[in-house]
Every structure is written in structure tokens, then in C-alpha cells.
Design a protein around this motif. Structure first.
Motif, PDB file in Angstrom:
ATOM      1  N   PRO A  86       0.833  -1.208   0.000  1.00 46.11           N
ATOM      2  CA  PRO A  86       0.000   0.000   0.000  1.00 46.11           C
ATOM      3  C   PRO A  86       0.865   1.255   0.000  1.00 46.11           C
ATOM      4  N   PRO A  87       0.337   2.362  -0.525  1.00 45.87           N
ATOM      5  CA  PRO A  87       1.161   3.563  -0.704  1.00 45.87           C
ATOM      6  C   PRO A  87       1.476   4.280   0.601  1.00 45.87           C
ATOM      7  N   CYS A  88       2.595   4.986   0.592  1.00 47.93           N
ATOM      8  CA  CYS A  88       2.989   5.803   1.744  1.00 47.93           C
ATOM      9  C   CYS A  88       1.915   6.842   2.047  1.00 47.93           C
ATOM     10  N   PRO A  89       1.463   6.957   3.288  1.00 48.01           N
ATOM     11  CA  PRO A  89       0.421   7.932   3.636  1.00 48.01           C
ATOM     12  C   PRO A  89       0.866   9.381   3.486  1.00 48.01           C
ATOM     13  N   SER A  90       2.170   9.613   3.359  1.00 49.70           N
ATOM     14  CA  SER A  90       2.678  10.980   3.215  1.00 49.70           C
ATOM     15  C   SER A  90       2.862  11.389   1.764  1.00 49.70           C
ATOM     16  N   GLY A  91       2.538  10.501   0.808  1.00 43.24           N
ATOM     17  CA  GLY A  91       2.877  10.786  -0.567  1.00 43.24           C
ATOM     18  C   GLY A  91       4.315  10.366  -0.832  1.00 43.24           C
ATOM     19  N   ARG A  92       4.802  10.641  -2.040  1.00 45.32           N
ATOM     20  CA  ARG A  92       6.099  10.083  -2.403  1.00 45.32           C
ATOM     21  C   ARG A  92       7.190  11.130  -2.552  1.00 45.32           C
ATOM     22  N   PHE A  93       7.071  12.022  -3.521  1.00 48.42           N
ATOM     23  CA  PHE A  93       8.164  12.946  -3.824  1.00 48.42           C
ATOM     24  C   PHE A  93       8.111  14.157  -2.897  1.00 48.42           C
ATOM     25  N   ASN A  94       8.453  13.917  -1.652  1.00 43.71           N
ATOM     26  CA  ASN A  94       8.467  14.993  -0.655  1.00 43.71           C
ATOM     27  C   ASN A  94       9.383  14.581   0.493  1.00 43.71           C
ATOM     28  N   HIS A  95       9.511  15.459   1.468  1.00 38.01           N
ATOM     29  CA  HIS A  95      10.393  15.224   2.612  1.00 38.01           C
ATOM     30  C   HIS A  95       9.618  14.750   3.844  1.00 38.01           C
ATOM     31  N   GLU A 147      -1.444   2.203  16.689  1.00 35.58           N
ATOM     32  CA  GLU A 147      -0.946   1.120  15.852  1.00 35.58           C
ATOM     33  C   GLU A 147      -0.214   1.671  14.638  1.00 35.58           C
ATOM     34  N   THR A 148       0.868   0.999  14.256  1.00 31.86           N
ATOM     35  CA  THR A 148       1.638   1.410  13.086  1.00 31.86           C
ATOM     36  C   THR A 148       0.827   1.143  11.823  1.00 31.86           C
ATOM     37  N   PRO A 149       0.636   2.158  10.951  1.00 30.74           N
ATOM     38  CA  PRO A 149      -0.111   1.939   9.711  1.00 30.74           C
ATOM     39  C   PRO A 149       0.532   0.867   8.853  1.00 30.74           C
ATOM     40  N   ALA A 150      -0.273   0.170   8.062  1.00 34.03           N
ATOM     41  CA  ALA A 150       0.212  -0.948   7.254  1.00 34.03           C
ATOM     42  C   ALA A 150       1.375  -0.575   6.342  1.00 34.03           C
ATOM     43  N   PRO A 151       1.331   0.547   5.604  1.00 33.28           N
ATOM     44  CA  PRO A 151       2.466   0.867   4.736  1.00 33.28           C
ATOM     45  C   PRO A 151       3.761   1.083   5.514  1.00 33.28           C
ATOM     46  N   CYS A 152       3.652   1.619   6.721  1.00 30.10           N
ATOM     47  CA  CYS A 152       4.836   1.961   7.506  1.00 30.10           C
ATOM     48  C   CYS A 152       5.537   0.731   8.066  1.00 30.10           C
ATOM     49  N   ARG A 153       4.796  -0.365   8.219  1.00 24.35           N
ATOM     50  CA  ARG A 153       5.393  -1.571   8.788  1.00 24.35           C
ATOM     51  C   ARG A 153       6.485  -2.131   7.890  1.00 24.35           C
ATOM     52  N   ARG A 185      11.069   4.209   8.122  1.00 27.93           N
ATOM     53  CA  ARG A 185      10.586   4.160   9.507  1.00 27.93           C
ATOM     54  C   ARG A 185      11.644   3.530  10.412  1.00 27.93           C
ATOM     55  N   GLU A 186      12.204   2.404   9.992  1.00 28.46           N
ATOM     56  CA  GLU A 186      13.186   1.706  10.824  1.00 28.46           C
ATOM     57  C   GLU A 186      14.433   2.552  11.044  1.00 28.46           C
ATOM     58  N   LEU A 187      14.961   3.139   9.966  1.00 30.05           N
ATOM     59  CA  LEU A 187      16.177   3.943  10.107  1.00 30.05           C
ATOM     60  C   LEU A 187      15.897   5.224  10.891  1.00 30.05           C
ATOM     61  N   GLY A 188      14.699   5.780  10.732  1.00 26.04           N
ATOM     62  CA  GLY A 188      14.341   6.959  11.501  1.00 26.04           C
ATOM     63  C   GLY A 188      14.314   6.681  12.999  1.00 26.04           C
ATOM     64  N   LEU A 189      13.783   5.535  13.382  1.00 20.12           N
ATOM     65  CA  LEU A 189      13.755   5.169  14.802  1.00 20.12           C
ATOM     66  C   LEU A 189      15.165   4.952  15.346  1.00 20.12           C
ATOM     67  N   LEU A 190      16.040   4.375  14.531  1.00 19.52           N
ATOM     68  CA  LEU A 190      17.432   4.209  14.952  1.00 19.52           C
ATOM     69  C   LEU A 190      18.144   5.556  15.046  1.00 19.52           C
ATOM     70  N   ALA A 191      17.795   6.475  14.140  1.00 18.60           N
ATOM     71  CA  ALA A 191      18.354   7.831  14.217  1.00 18.60           C
ATOM     72  C   ALA A 191      17.924   8.503  15.513  1.00 18.60           C
ATOM     73  N   LEU A 192      16.680   8.310  15.886  1.00 20.57           N
ATOM     74  CA  LEU A 192      16.152   8.923  17.110  1.00 20.57           C
ATOM     75  C   LEU A 192      16.925   8.440  18.331  1.00 20.57           C
TER      76      LEU A 192
END
Length: 259
Positions: free
Chosen positions: A86-95, A110-116, A121-128
Motif C-alpha cells: 500500500p502507498p505511503c500515507p505521506s505521498g512520495r516525492f516529498n520530505h 498502531e503502526t499503519p500498514a504501509p509503515c510496517r 521508519r526503521e532507520l528513523g527510529l534508529l536515528a532517534l
């Protein structure tokens, strides 16, 4: 695993020639090449000599890397890693990343299906965990203004971890070297741009394929980030400053701007 032997070698000089009279090229010339000619020439020469056929590129190779932790560290990933189905809920060509930007106020949502299934998402959590910023990279022009120029002018970033097309490694390295950012770069394994016309279309947002990182590369990145020093203060989530996501403390609350 897919090999890279079939990939056409990128001549950095050819890339520069194609790009010089495009918006990114002349912005880079006026803001780096003209005011900082020696620095820029050194960056181009070093990048042109890089071996980008391996699994990782570290630069500058001879320098000791600063600690990958805190606000002067950044993770940059291509927008093309975003899920398509399923598509990214934020759209694609953006930040944007709805998951990472909503962390501070999400609670136990709950984590949305596309984000799982999303590497961002994974690298962002590790960055945090390390207190590093997170940047979803789109066009070369945006990378110039969001990453290279702030690092050059204000030392905003000292070190970074980046995942991008192998075709782009040498041009990207020019910007990092000229801006004074110690970088670690990993190439995509699948779905990546392999010639200038394809790269140019993606630079404008025309990218039908979803890129992917090899399992081995992703595990190496995980291990690197898990071994990095944790942030001095725990962050609750991210907040946008310009186009980049910066960690925010639990007391900042959702919707607050990053400091």
C-alpha cells in the motif's frame, strides 16, 4: 544477491557537464565553486577517484570519523524507498514521513500498514536513538540547500549516513566533501537509477520503481547505528525544521518546532 558488474560506470566529469546548465548545477557553481574554488576542486578530484563498486563508501577515507550521535549527525534516505503498495500515507516525492512526524503524540497508536514495511521508519527510529536528524532526500537542488549549504555555512552537520543510488555516489560525495561532512554511503540494490536520463526524471519526481537495500547492507547499517553512542537526552519524536526532521524532547509536545 544482485551484482553491480553490469552497471555503467559514471564519469563524474560527464555528470558535471550534463548538470552545469541545469538549476542544481548553476546553484552549486555559484554557491560552492565560485566562492570556494580550491575546496570544490579538491572535492571533485577526490570524488572522481572514489571506488564506488563496493558495499560502502566512507569519506574522507583518511580522516577519523566524528562520533555519530547528537544533532550534528544526520541520516539521509532517498524518497524512492517509500512504499508503493500500500502507498505511503505521506505521498512520495516529498520530505514528509507521517509516522516519524507523529511519534511525539502517537502514544500507543498502531503502526499503519504501509509503515510496517518501510525502511525509512526503521532507520528513523534508529536515528532517534542516537539523537541524529533524519532527512528524506528528493531533488539535488533540495539536498544542496537543505544539507550542503547549511553544513558549509554553519557546520550544521558534521557526519552523516546516506542511502542512495550507486549512480549518484560520486556526485553526492562532491557535495559532502565540499561541505565538510564526513559521510558513509550505502547504495541501493534494486530499483535504482542507472543512467543520467533516468536519474534526471527521478530528480523531478518521476520514479515509478521502489528502491530497495540489500539485506546485508541493511544489517550493516543497523549494527552501525546500534553501536553509535545514544543521545544524551531521550527524544520523544521528530519535528520539522525546514525540510529536515530533528529530534525533540518529551516536553516539547506534538506540533512544536525543533529548536
Amino acid at each position: 544477491m544482485e551484482t553491480v558488474a553490469h552497471l555503467p560506470p559514471l564519469s563524474l566529469w560527464s555528470f558535471c557537464r550534463h548538470s552545469l546548465f541545469r538549476e542544481y548545477g548553476w546553484h552549486f557553481f555559484w554557491r560552492f565553486g565560485l566562492p570556494h574554488p580550491v575546496r570544490t576542486i579538491r572535492a571533485v578530484r577526490t570524488a572522481a577517484a572514489l571506488d564506488v563498486s563496493g558495499t560502502q563508501v566512507v569519506l574522507p577515507a583518511q580522516a577519523a570519523a566524528p562520533s555519530f550521535s547528537g544533532p550534528r549527525a544526520i541520516i539521509g534516505v532517498g524518497f524512492c524507498l517509500k512504499p508503493l503498495e500500500p502507498p505511503c500515507p505521506s505521498g512520495r516525492f516529498n520530505h514528509d514521513c507521517a509516522f516519524l512526524e507523529g511519534l511525539a503524540g502517537s502514544g500507543s497508536r498502531e503502526t499503519p500498514a504501509p509503515c510496517r514495511q518501510c525502511v525509512i521508519r526503521e532507520l528513523g527510529l534508529l536515528a532517534l536513538r542516537t539523537g541524529a536528524a533524519c532527512y528524506i532526500m528528493t531533488s539535488a537542488r533540495d539536498i544542496l540547500f537543505d544539507l550542503y549549504l547549511p553544513a558549509l555555512a554553519n557546520r550544521t552537520f558534521a557526519t552523516g549516513l546516506f542511502v542512495l543510488c550507486r549512480y549518484s555516489l560520486r556526485p553526492f560525495a562532491v557535495g559532502l566533501l565540499a561541505a565538510g561532512i564526513h559521510g558513509r554511503m550505502w547504495p541501493f540494490e534494486t530499483g535504482d537509477c542507472r543512467d543520467y536520463p533516468t536519474w534526471l526524471r527521478a530528480d523531478r519526481g518521476d520514479k515509478a520503481e521502489r528502491t530497495g537495500i540489500s539485506t546485508a547492507h541493511l544489517q550493516t547499517i543497523r549494527e552501525f547505528l546500534l553501536a553509535a553512542p545514544p543521545a544524551q537526552a531521550r527524544a520523544a519524536g521528530f519535528a520539522k525544521r525546514g525540510q529536515i526532521l530533528f529530534p525533540v524532547s518529551p516536553t516539547s509536545g506534538p506540533g512544536r518546532k525543533a529548536p
